[in-house]
Design an enzyme around this catalytic site. Structure first.
Site, PDB file in Angstrom:
ATOM      1  N   THR A 132       0.765  -1.271   0.130  1.00  0.00           N
ATOM      2  CA  THR A 132      -0.043   0.030   0.054  1.00  0.00           C
ATOM      3  C   THR A 132       0.802   1.251  -0.138  1.00  0.00           C
ATOM      4  OG1 THR A 132      -1.413   1.271   1.477  1.00  0.00           O
ATOM      5  CG2 THR A 132      -0.113  -0.387   2.468  1.00  0.00           C
ATOM      6  N   ASP A 133       0.433   2.303  -0.563  1.00  0.00           N
ATOM      7  CA  ASP A 133       1.007   3.584  -0.310  1.00  0.00           C
ATOM      8  C   ASP A 133       1.204   4.218   1.080  1.00  0.00           C
ATOM      9  OD1 ASP A 133      -1.523   4.476  -0.066  1.00  0.00           O
ATOM     10  OD2 ASP A 133      -1.927   5.778  -1.594  1.00  0.00           O
ATOM     11  N   GLU A 134       0.305   3.519   2.077  1.00  0.00           N
ATOM     12  CA  GLU A 134       0.242   3.896   3.245  1.00  0.00           C
ATOM     13  C   GLU A 134       1.655   3.712   4.181  1.00  0.00           C
ATOM     14  OE1 GLU A 134      -3.340   3.540   5.734  1.00  0.00           O
ATOM     15  OE2 GLU A 134      -4.663   3.457   3.881  1.00  0.00           O
ATOM     16  N   TYR A 158      -1.933  -0.414  10.889  1.00  0.00           N
ATOM     17  CA  TYR A 158      -2.143  -1.149   9.569  1.00  0.00           C
ATOM     18  C   TYR A 158      -1.014  -0.741   8.820  1.00  0.00           C
ATOM     19  CZ  TYR A 158      -3.326  -1.558   4.631  1.00  0.00           C
ATOM     20  OH  TYR A 158      -3.350  -2.080   3.253  1.00  0.00           O
ATOM     21  N   LYS A 162       2.126  -3.528   7.147  1.00  0.00           N
ATOM     22  CA  LYS A 162       2.377  -3.676   6.027  1.00  0.00           C
ATOM     23  C   LYS A 162       3.968  -3.167   5.485  1.00  0.00           C
ATOM     24  CE  LYS A 162      -0.133  -4.777   2.958  1.00  0.00           C
ATOM     25  NZ  LYS A 162      -0.706  -5.910   2.328  1.00  0.00           N
ATOM     26  N   HIS A 292      -4.902  10.215  11.887  1.00  0.00           N
ATOM     27  CA  HIS A 292      -5.545  10.313  10.534  1.00  0.00           C
ATOM     28  C   HIS A 292      -4.824  11.050   9.533  1.00  0.00           C
ATOM     29  CE1 HIS A 292      -9.540  10.927   8.100  1.00  0.00           C
ATOM     30  NE2 HIS A 292      -8.586  10.256   7.320  1.00  0.00           N
TER      31      HIS A 292
HETATM   32  P1  NAD Z   1      -9.785  -7.283   1.851  1.00  0.00           P
HETATM   33  O1  NAD Z   1      -9.791  -6.962   3.260  1.00  0.00           O
HETATM   34  O2  NAD Z   1     -11.188  -7.081   0.958  1.00  0.00           O
HETATM   35  O3  NAD Z   1      -9.429  -8.659   1.552  1.00  0.00           O
HETATM   36  C1  NAD Z   1      -8.312  -9.394   2.285  1.00  0.00           C
HETATM   37  C2  NAD Z   1      -8.698 -11.115   2.177  1.00  0.00           C
HETATM   38  O4  NAD Z   1      -7.492 -11.593   2.891  1.00  0.00           O
HETATM   39  C3  NAD Z   1      -9.907 -11.371   2.721  1.00  0.00           C
HETATM   40  O5  NAD Z   1     -10.676 -12.383   1.753  1.00  0.00           O
HETATM   41  C4  NAD Z   1      -9.403 -12.272   3.939  1.00  0.00           C
HETATM   42  O6  NAD Z   1     -10.213 -13.335   4.292  1.00  0.00           O
HETATM   43  C5  NAD Z   1      -8.083 -12.719   3.640  1.00  0.00           C
HETATM   44  N1  NAD Z   1      -7.262 -12.856   4.766  1.00  0.00           N
HETATM   45  C6  NAD Z   1      -7.121 -12.098   5.786  1.00  0.00           C
HETATM   46  N2  NAD Z   1      -6.272 -12.550   6.832  1.00  0.00           N
HETATM   47  C7  NAD Z   1      -5.986 -13.865   6.232  1.00  0.00           C
HETATM   48  C8  NAD Z   1      -5.288 -15.080   6.673  1.00  0.00           C
HETATM   49  N3  NAD Z   1      -4.514 -14.922   7.911  1.00  0.00           N
HETATM   50  N4  NAD Z   1      -4.894 -16.044   5.865  1.00  0.00           N
HETATM   51  C9  NAD Z   1      -5.385 -16.082   4.687  1.00  0.00           C
HETATM   52  N5  NAD Z   1      -6.397 -15.078   4.024  1.00  0.00           N
HETATM   53  C10 NAD Z   1      -6.586 -14.184   4.958  1.00  0.00           C
HETATM   54  O7  NAD Z   1      -8.602  -6.306   1.221  1.00  0.00           O
HETATM   55  P2  NAD Z   1      -8.372  -5.662  -0.076  1.00  0.00           P
HETATM   56  O8  NAD Z   1      -8.733  -4.143   0.280  1.00  0.00           O
HETATM   57  O9  NAD Z   1      -8.802  -6.453  -1.123  1.00  0.00           O
HETATM   58  O10 NAD Z   1      -6.609  -5.710  -0.118  1.00  0.00           O
HETATM   59  C11 NAD Z   1      -5.815  -6.706  -0.424  1.00  0.00           C
HETATM   60  C12 NAD Z   1      -4.527  -6.297  -0.369  1.00  0.00           C
HETATM   61  O11 NAD Z   1      -4.219  -5.133  -1.165  1.00  0.00           O
HETATM   62  C13 NAD Z   1      -3.978  -5.930   0.948  1.00  0.00           C
HETATM   63  O12 NAD Z   1      -2.696  -6.599   1.101  1.00  0.00           O
HETATM   64  C14 NAD Z   1      -3.873  -4.374   1.124  1.00  0.00           C
HETATM   65  O13 NAD Z   1      -3.040  -4.076   2.239  1.00  0.00           O
HETATM   66  C15 NAD Z   1      -3.519  -4.414  -0.168  1.00  0.00           C
HETATM   67  N6  NAD Z   1      -4.130  -2.823  -0.607  1.00  0.00           N
HETATM   68  C16 NAD Z   1      -5.480  -2.608  -0.435  1.00  0.00           C
HETATM   69  C17 NAD Z   1      -5.674  -1.291  -1.125  1.00  0.00           C
HETATM   70  C18 NAD Z   1      -7.344  -0.730  -0.988  1.00  0.00           C
HETATM   71  O14 NAD Z   1      -7.544   0.170  -1.200  1.00  0.00           O
HETATM   72  N7  NAD Z   1      -8.053  -1.797  -0.564  1.00  0.00           N
HETATM   73  C19 NAD Z   1      -4.884  -0.171  -1.476  1.00  0.00           C
HETATM   74  C20 NAD Z   1      -3.561  -0.704  -1.683  1.00  0.00           C
HETATM   75  C21 NAD Z   1      -3.190  -2.089  -1.307  1.00  0.00           C
HETATM   76  O1  DAU Z   2      -4.231   4.059   0.621  1.00  0.00           O
HETATM   77  C1  DAU Z   2      -4.269   2.576   0.430  1.00  0.00           C
HETATM   78  C2  DAU Z   2      -5.370   2.124   1.481  1.00  0.00           C
HETATM   79  O2  DAU Z   2      -6.628   2.581   1.444  1.00  0.00           O
HETATM   80  C3  DAU Z   2      -5.264   0.578   1.599  1.00  0.00           C
HETATM   81  O3  DAU Z   2      -3.785   0.268   2.089  1.00  0.00           O
HETATM   82  C4  DAU Z   2      -6.229   0.271   2.747  1.00  0.00           C
HETATM   83  O4  DAU Z   2      -6.343  -1.258   2.725  1.00  0.00           O
HETATM   84  C5  DAU Z   2      -7.538   0.766   2.447  1.00  0.00           C
HETATM   85  O5  DAU Z   2      -8.495   0.390   3.534  1.00  0.00           O
HETATM   86  C6  DAU Z   2      -7.465   2.310   2.215  1.00  0.00           C
HETATM   87  O6  DAU Z   2      -7.242   2.979   3.424  1.00  0.00           O
HETATM   88  P1  DAU Z   2      -7.990   4.270   3.931  1.00  0.00           P
HETATM   89  O7  DAU Z   2      -7.972   4.473   5.488  1.00  0.00           O
HETATM   90  O8  DAU Z   2      -7.578   5.480   3.138  1.00  0.00           O
HETATM   91  O9  DAU Z   2      -9.574   4.098   3.476  1.00  0.00           O
HETATM   92  P2  DAU Z   2     -11.018   4.098   4.230  1.00  0.00           P
HETATM   93  O10 DAU Z   2     -11.897   3.737   3.143  1.00  0.00           O
HETATM   94  O11 DAU Z   2     -10.925   3.452   5.421  1.00  0.00           O
HETATM   95  O12 DAU Z   2     -10.962   5.786   4.239  1.00  0.00           O
HETATM   96  C7  DAU Z   2     -10.763   6.641   3.282  1.00  0.00           C
HETATM   97  C8  DAU Z   2     -10.833   7.871   3.870  1.00  0.00           C
HETATM   98  O13 DAU Z   2     -12.264   8.382   4.252  1.00  0.00           O
HETATM   99  C9  DAU Z   2      -9.836   8.168   4.845  1.00  0.00           C
HETATM  100  O14 DAU Z   2      -9.572   9.628   5.044  1.00  0.00           O
HETATM  101  C10 DAU Z   2     -10.767   7.889   6.256  1.00  0.00           C
HETATM  102  C11 DAU Z   2     -12.261   8.633   5.567  1.00  0.00           C
HETATM  103  N1  DAU Z   2     -13.509   8.137   6.400  1.00  0.00           N
HETATM  104  C12 DAU Z   2     -13.556   6.687   6.144  1.00  0.00           C
HETATM  105  C13 DAU Z   2     -14.276   6.013   6.789  1.00  0.00           C
HETATM  106  C14 DAU Z   2     -14.593   4.537   6.966  1.00  0.00           C
HETATM  107  C15 DAU Z   2     -14.606   8.882   6.744  1.00  0.00           C
HETATM  108  O15 DAU Z   2     -14.308  10.034   6.844  1.00  0.00           O
HETATM  109  N2  DAU Z   2     -15.710   8.243   7.178  1.00  0.00           N
HETATM  110  C16 DAU Z   2     -15.858   6.637   7.294  1.00  0.00           C
HETATM  111  O16 DAU Z   2     -16.796   6.183   7.753  1.00  0.00           O
END
Ligand code: NAD
Ligand code: DAU
Length: 352
Positions: A132-134, A158, A162, A292
């Site tokens: 992730t970019d985080e 988180y 990562k 945040h």
């Molecule tokens: P998600 O939470 O939707 O899915 C995660 C999956 O991993 C689920 O199916 C869960 O059952 C599985 N999982 C969790 N713990 C596990 C374990 N111990 N063993 C096996 N499986 C397990 O996540 P996502 O949003 O699809 O993100 C997927 C990947 O991409 C993550 O590594 C996340 O850090 C990365 N990522 C997400 C975002 C985003 O915006 N969602 C952005 C950048 C990177």
């Molecule tokens: O940047 C990549 C990341 O983006 C991934 O690595 C994470 O897995 C993914 O969850 C996401 O993280 P964020 O924290 O940015 O996503 P989230 O959707 O939780 O929140 C987006 C923005 O909105 C953040 O600034 C927090 C804010 N927010 C979120 C929720 C859930 C609110 O204001 N209200 C809310 O209820």
């Protein structure tokens, strides 16, 4: 089969889009989806491809060494694309240990398994870690972007978990020569995202005329990318990246949370045939998220120039598609709200 590829976390949001893409595009790859089916895993995401001959689902926990050993004993695995993770920042604030266990211990168990089973024979092998970019921390002004050279500065449990996993993956490359690749992506949105994350949560609440919680003043900025564009980038990187390299992936699409939610309200007012301005009244400013991060912005020019990837959708198109998907897939949402989605595995796969 030409190759056997394990995708971890394939029942989750991004993982399910990636599994579908690879199963459909590469009929001569055997795709093994390895997922523990935590609250975030939903096999209904893959119901359209679950009977394809080149797809297998294995329920396994990456943080359980025996389960991962068994997987590598049973299959001759050529590649791993590792997405399984605890992914929600708010949950990491209330329960950091789950993030340490899966994101750090689980990643290390996978690295040990490939190291042992590939046993120095790395020809045609690849361990691709999705991050992730985080990990880069927070940008505190409106200018500048994260590049692959930006120093790590994670600020939530988180992102710290990562970042640790990224460091371990690189350590196994430098120490043992494992053929690794890493990518760091910005915020994804699109169909099948668990409705705890901002966009699906807001769509669901607007639809049900519930308040939309905005943390702080809604001034935080995220860089949004459509999930299928992320899956396409992963496909490109998996096949063409140089071993040991890192690639940033982003949409070049920065939005303040409050502006994004106002746009969503407009789209939904139109689609739900409500008066313009009606859904905006649901916006409620609530207590800010602890620590945040203010702004994320990704420079993905390395991936664009070196490997030719580009995002295919603009944000308005992507949001429309996403809203349509959630409005047309009420059952998917209702099953999550009722918890029924977690029974799908037993119904489809029995006691396997
Ligand atoms: P998600 O939470 O939707 O899915 C995660 C999956 O991993 C689920 O199916 C869960 O059952 C599985 N999982 C969790 N713990 C596990 C374990 N111990 N063993 C096996 N499986 C397990 O996540 P996502 O949003 O699809 O993100 C997927 C990947 O991409 C993550 O590594 C996340 O850090 C990365 N990522 C997400 C975002 C985003 O915006 N969602 C952005 C950048 C990177
Ligand atoms: O940047 C990549 C990341 O983006 C991934 O690595 C994470 O897995 C993914 O969850 C996401 O993280 P964020 O924290 O940015 O996503 P989230 O959707 O939780 O929140 C987006 C923005 O909105 C953040 O600034 C927090 C804010 N927010 C979120 C929720 C859930 C609110 O204001 N209200 C809310 O209820």
């Amino acid at each position: 089969m030409e190759k056997t590829i394990v995708i971890t976390g394939g029942a989750g949001f991004i993982g399910s889009h990636l599994v579908r893409r690879l199963v459909n595009k590469y009929p001569n790859y055997q795709i093994i989806n390895v997922d523990a089916l935590t609250y975030a895993g939903n096999l209904q995401n893959l119901s359209d491809i679950e009977n394809k001959p080149n797809y297998t689902f294995v329920k396994a926990d990456i943080a359980n060494e025996q389960e991962i050993e068994k997987l590598f004993d049973l299959h001759k695995i050529d590649g791993v694309i590792h997405l399984a993770a605890e992914s929600h920042v708010d949950r990491s604030i209330t329960d950091p240990m789950a993030f340490i266990r899966t994101n750090i211990v689980g990643t290390t168990i996978l690295l040990n398994a490939v190291k042992k089973h590939w046993n120095g024979n790395f020809e045609g092998k690849r361990f691709y870690h999705i991050s992730t970019d985080e990990v880069y921390g927070s940008l505190n002004s409106t200018s500048g972007q994260f590049t692959e050279e930006t120093s790590y500065d994670p600020r939530s449990p988180y992102s710290a978990s990562k970042a640790s996993s990224d460091h371990l993956v690189r350590a196994y490359y430098h120490t043992y020569g494992l053929p690794i690749v890493i990518s760091n992506c910005s915020n994804n949105y699109g169909p099948n995202q668990f409705p705890e994350k901002l966009i699906p949560l807001a769509i669901n609440n607007i639809k049900n005329k519930k308040t939309i919680p905005i943390y702080g003043k809604g001034e935080n900025i995220r860089d949004w990318l459509y999930v299928e564009d992320h899956a396409a980038a992963i496909d490109t990187i998996f096949h063409h990246a140089k071993i040991g390299e890192t690639y940033n992936i982003g949409g070049n699409n920065e939005w303040k949370n409050i502006d994004l939610i106002r746009l969503l309200c407009k789209i939904l007012d139109k689609k739900l045939v409500r008066n313009q301005g009606e859904s905006e009244k649901l916006i409620t400013f609530v207590k800010d998220r602890a620590g945040h991060d203010l702004r994320y912005a990704i420079d993905s020019s390395k991936l664009q120039h070196n490997l030719g990837w580009n995002p295919s959708l603009n944000f308005e198109e992507g949001l429309e598609k996403t809203v349509d998907w959630y409005l047309n897939n009420e059952t998917w949402l209702n099953e999550i709200v009722s918890g029924n989605y977690q029974r799908y595995y037993e119904q489809q796969y029995g006691n396997r």
